[in-house]
Design an enzyme around this catalytic site. Structure first.
Site, mmCIF file in Angstrom:
data_model
loop_
_atom_site.group_PDB
_atom_site.id
_atom_site.type_symbol
_atom_site.label_atom_id
_atom_site.label_comp_id
_atom_site.label_asym_id
_atom_site.label_seq_id
_atom_site.Cartn_x
_atom_site.Cartn_y
_atom_site.Cartn_z
ATOM 1 N N GLY A 31 0.829 -1.211 0.000
ATOM 2 C CA GLY A 31 0.000 0.000 0.000
ATOM 3 C C GLY A 31 0.861 1.257 0.000
ATOM 4 O O GLY A 31 2.052 1.203 -0.321
ATOM 5 N N LEU A 33 0.418 3.645 -2.088
ATOM 6 C CA LEU A 33 0.765 3.509 -3.510
ATOM 7 C C LEU A 33 1.255 4.812 -4.154
ATOM 8 O O LEU A 33 0.836 5.902 -3.780
ATOM 9 C CB LEU A 33 -0.427 2.971 -4.287
ATOM 10 C CG LEU A 33 -0.938 1.597 -3.842
ATOM 11 C CD1 LEU A 33 -2.029 1.121 -4.781
ATOM 12 C CD2 LEU A 33 0.179 0.560 -3.764
ATOM 13 N N HIS A 37 4.408 1.790 -8.063
ATOM 14 C CA HIS A 37 3.500 0.641 -7.975
ATOM 15 C C HIS A 37 2.608 0.559 -9.224
ATOM 16 O O HIS A 37 2.368 -0.516 -9.760
ATOM 17 C CB HIS A 37 2.586 0.785 -6.755
ATOM 18 C CG HIS A 37 3.283 0.757 -5.433
ATOM 19 N ND1 HIS A 37 3.386 1.857 -4.614
ATOM 20 C CD2 HIS A 37 3.921 -0.251 -4.777
ATOM 21 C CE1 HIS A 37 4.027 1.532 -3.515
ATOM 22 N NE2 HIS A 37 4.376 0.265 -3.579
ATOM 23 N N GLN A 61 7.956 -8.917 8.087
ATOM 24 C CA GLN A 61 9.151 -8.421 7.402
ATOM 25 C C GLN A 61 9.699 -7.133 8.014
ATOM 26 O O GLN A 61 10.679 -6.580 7.517
ATOM 27 C CB GLN A 61 8.905 -8.255 5.900
ATOM 28 C CG GLN A 61 8.003 -7.089 5.521
ATOM 29 C CD GLN A 61 7.726 -7.093 4.029
ATOM 30 O OE1 GLN A 61 7.006 -7.946 3.514
ATOM 31 N NE2 GLN A 61 8.297 -6.145 3.305
ATOM 32 N N GLN A 153 15.303 -8.143 -3.072
ATOM 33 C CA GLN A 153 14.021 -8.844 -2.942
ATOM 34 C C GLN A 153 13.685 -9.588 -4.237
ATOM 35 O O GLN A 153 13.288 -10.756 -4.211
ATOM 36 C CB GLN A 153 12.935 -7.821 -2.616
ATOM 37 C CG GLN A 153 11.522 -8.348 -2.676
ATOM 38 C CD GLN A 153 10.526 -7.319 -2.182
ATOM 39 O OE1 GLN A 153 10.435 -7.077 -0.997
ATOM 40 N NE2 GLN A 153 9.791 -6.707 -3.078
ATOM 41 N N SER A 185 9.138 5.863 -3.325
ATOM 42 C CA SER A 185 9.004 4.911 -2.226
ATOM 43 C C SER A 185 7.904 5.394 -1.298
ATOM 44 O O SER A 185 7.749 6.607 -1.103
ATOM 45 C CB SER A 185 10.323 4.827 -1.442
ATOM 46 O OG SER A 185 10.110 4.220 -0.185
ATOM 47 N N SER A 186 7.158 4.447 -0.749
ATOM 48 C CA SER A 186 6.116 4.822 0.223
ATOM 49 C C SER A 186 6.731 5.563 1.397
ATOM 50 O O SER A 186 6.106 6.431 2.001
ATOM 51 C CB SER A 186 5.393 3.574 0.726
ATOM 52 O OG SER A 186 4.957 2.794 -0.364
ATOM 53 N N ARG A 187 7.969 5.223 1.729
ATOM 54 C CA ARG A 187 8.620 5.838 2.896
ATOM 55 C C ARG A 187 9.071 7.286 2.626
ATOM 56 O O ARG A 187 9.418 7.995 3.575
ATOM 57 C CB ARG A 187 9.814 5.003 3.354
ATOM 58 C CG ARG A 187 9.410 3.688 3.994
ATOM 59 C CD ARG A 187 10.577 2.994 4.672
ATOM 60 N NE ARG A 187 10.159 1.797 5.368
ATOM 61 C CZ ARG A 187 10.086 0.581 4.825
ATOM 62 N NH1 ARG A 187 10.407 0.412 3.555
ATOM 63 N NH2 ARG A 187 9.688 -0.452 5.537
HETATM 64 P P1 AMP Z 1 6.230 -2.066 -1.485
HETATM 65 O O1 AMP Z 1 4.814 -1.582 -1.415
HETATM 66 O O2 AMP Z 1 7.228 -1.058 -1.082
HETATM 67 O O3 AMP Z 1 6.398 -3.394 -0.807
HETATM 68 O O4 AMP Z 1 6.526 -2.341 -3.015
HETATM 69 C C1 AMP Z 1 5.700 -3.167 -3.777
HETATM 70 C C2 AMP Z 1 6.355 -3.429 -5.105
HETATM 71 O O5 AMP Z 1 6.547 -2.177 -5.780
HETATM 72 C C3 AMP Z 1 7.737 -4.059 -4.972
HETATM 73 O O6 AMP Z 1 7.893 -5.037 -5.992
HETATM 74 C C4 AMP Z 1 8.657 -2.888 -5.175
HETATM 75 O O7 AMP Z 1 9.924 -3.257 -5.686
HETATM 76 C C5 AMP Z 1 7.889 -2.065 -6.185
HETATM 77 N N1 AMP Z 1 8.316 -0.667 -6.160
HETATM 78 C C6 AMP Z 1 8.363 0.158 -5.091
HETATM 79 N N2 AMP Z 1 8.857 1.360 -5.446
HETATM 80 C C7 AMP Z 1 9.125 1.283 -6.777
HETATM 81 C C8 AMP Z 1 9.675 2.201 -7.740
HETATM 82 N N3 AMP Z 1 10.055 3.431 -7.400
HETATM 83 N N4 AMP Z 1 9.819 1.781 -9.015
HETATM 84 C C9 AMP Z 1 9.458 0.510 -9.372
HETATM 85 N N5 AMP Z 1 8.941 -0.390 -8.512
HETATM 86 C C10 AMP Z 1 8.779 -0.017 -7.235
#
Ligand code: AMP
Length: 291
Positions: A31, A33, A37, A61, A153, A185-187
């Site tokens: 999430g 997003l 994503h 995790q 990952q 990044s969500s963060r």
């Molecule tokens: P997360 O919600 O952070 O667990 O990410 C879910 C998926 O989205 C994972 O496969 C991440 O590698 C991918 N993801 C997160 N940020 C990006 C980004 N900036 N570009 C491409 N994929 C991403």
């Protein structure tokens, strides 16, 4: 678009779709997003007839309670974005549905899980491998789409699928970046204004290393040092690691012959950011051009 929270209902939907001859893709997310994503969703649509996105903040995790508690959660917003992206199902189970009371079974991809981020986040990749295995078991997708943003990952999931003989095709998706180079990044939402400005040092460090390699540098330590210097030049940033590694085995590359992945983890205040870049040695990239 349907939202399913129940494991049995999710499996029933998948089996019905498969009976109709549909190919199913899964995009696992936690999430919060963003466009990164949504790019995975777009890729998933090209590989399948139906797309499922999971939204699940996976407790196993997280290596820090404050990170888990403060992780961005807004299912209504995520549902809206996924509906606009043309998803068929959002799978958003409660933790108790994924981890039945007393669950003690975990999936451990040895070797790869203790390197890089694994060395700093004990148990993290065991949690990732376990939840992804569960999602694959519940949804039974034909394709799983994962971002290269989390390079380690992705390598671990590929290994897991191979080692456990799972019938899922893994598709990697390129990193989506903000205009200034920061990997989405969500963060990133945790960063304050000075922190957000400082966070650009990660992509700057990768670019410094890439420039060096394009100029003919092959020495791993020199390449890592260039990235380290770019992080150290930013007073708000604290380097956790900058490592040039083999693209599959993730072990250190001392002399770059063909290619390597430069992986970074950096703290900006209380926020931990990761980024990476595939680097191609000068001779190898010239050979590729002439081939
Ligand atoms: P997360 O919600 O952070 O667990 O990410 C879910 C998926 O989205 C994972 O496969 C991440 O590698 C991918 N993801 C997160 N940020 C990006 C980004 N900036 N570009 C491409 N994929 C991403």
């Amino acid at each position: 678009m349907r939202t399913i929270q129940n494991v049995q209902a999710m499996r029933a939907w998948s089996r019905e779709a498969r009976k109709e001859g549909a190919r199913i893709a899964l995009v696992p997310t936690m999430g919060g997003l963003h466009a990164g994503h949504l790019s995975l969703v777009e890729i998933a649509r090209r590989h399948a007839d139906r797309v499922v996105a999971s939204v699940f903040v996976n407790p196993t995790q997280f290596d820090r309670d404050d990170d888990f508690a403060g992780y961005p959660r807004d299912l209504a917003r995520d549902q809206r974005l996924l509906a606009e992206a043309g998803i068929d199902v959002v799978f958003a189970p409660k933790p108790a549905a994924v981890y039945p009371e007393g669950a003690v079974t975990f999936v451990d991809v040895e070797d790869l899980s203790v390197l890089l981020c694994g060395a700093h986040r004990p148990g993290h990749f065991r949690g990732v491998a376990t939840v992804v295995t569960k999602l694959f078991t519940i949804i039974e997708p034909d394709v799983g789409v994962f971002g290269e943003k989390d390079y380690q990952q992705l390598a671990i999931i590929r290994r897991l699928v191979r080692d456990l003989c799972l019938a899922v095709e893994i598709v990697g998706a390129p990193i989506v970046r903000e205009a200034d180079g920061l990997a989405m990044s969500s963060r990133n939402t945790h960063l304050d204004t000075p922190g957000r400005a400082a966070a650009v040092c990660l992509s700057r460090a990768l670019l410094a290393a890439e420039t060096l390699v394009a100029d003919g540098e092959h020495d791993g330590a020199t390449i890592e040092a260039a990235a380290r210097a770019a992080i150290e030049a930013e007073p708000l940033a604290k380097l956790e690691y900058a490592s040039l590694v083999d693209a599959e085995a993730l072990v250190p590359v001392t002399t770059m012959i063909d290619r390597g992945v430069l992986a970074l983890a950096v703290w900006v205040g209380k926020t931990r950011l990761i980024d990476n870049q595939m680097l191609v040695a000068k001779a190898a990239s010239a050979e590729r051009r002439s081939a």
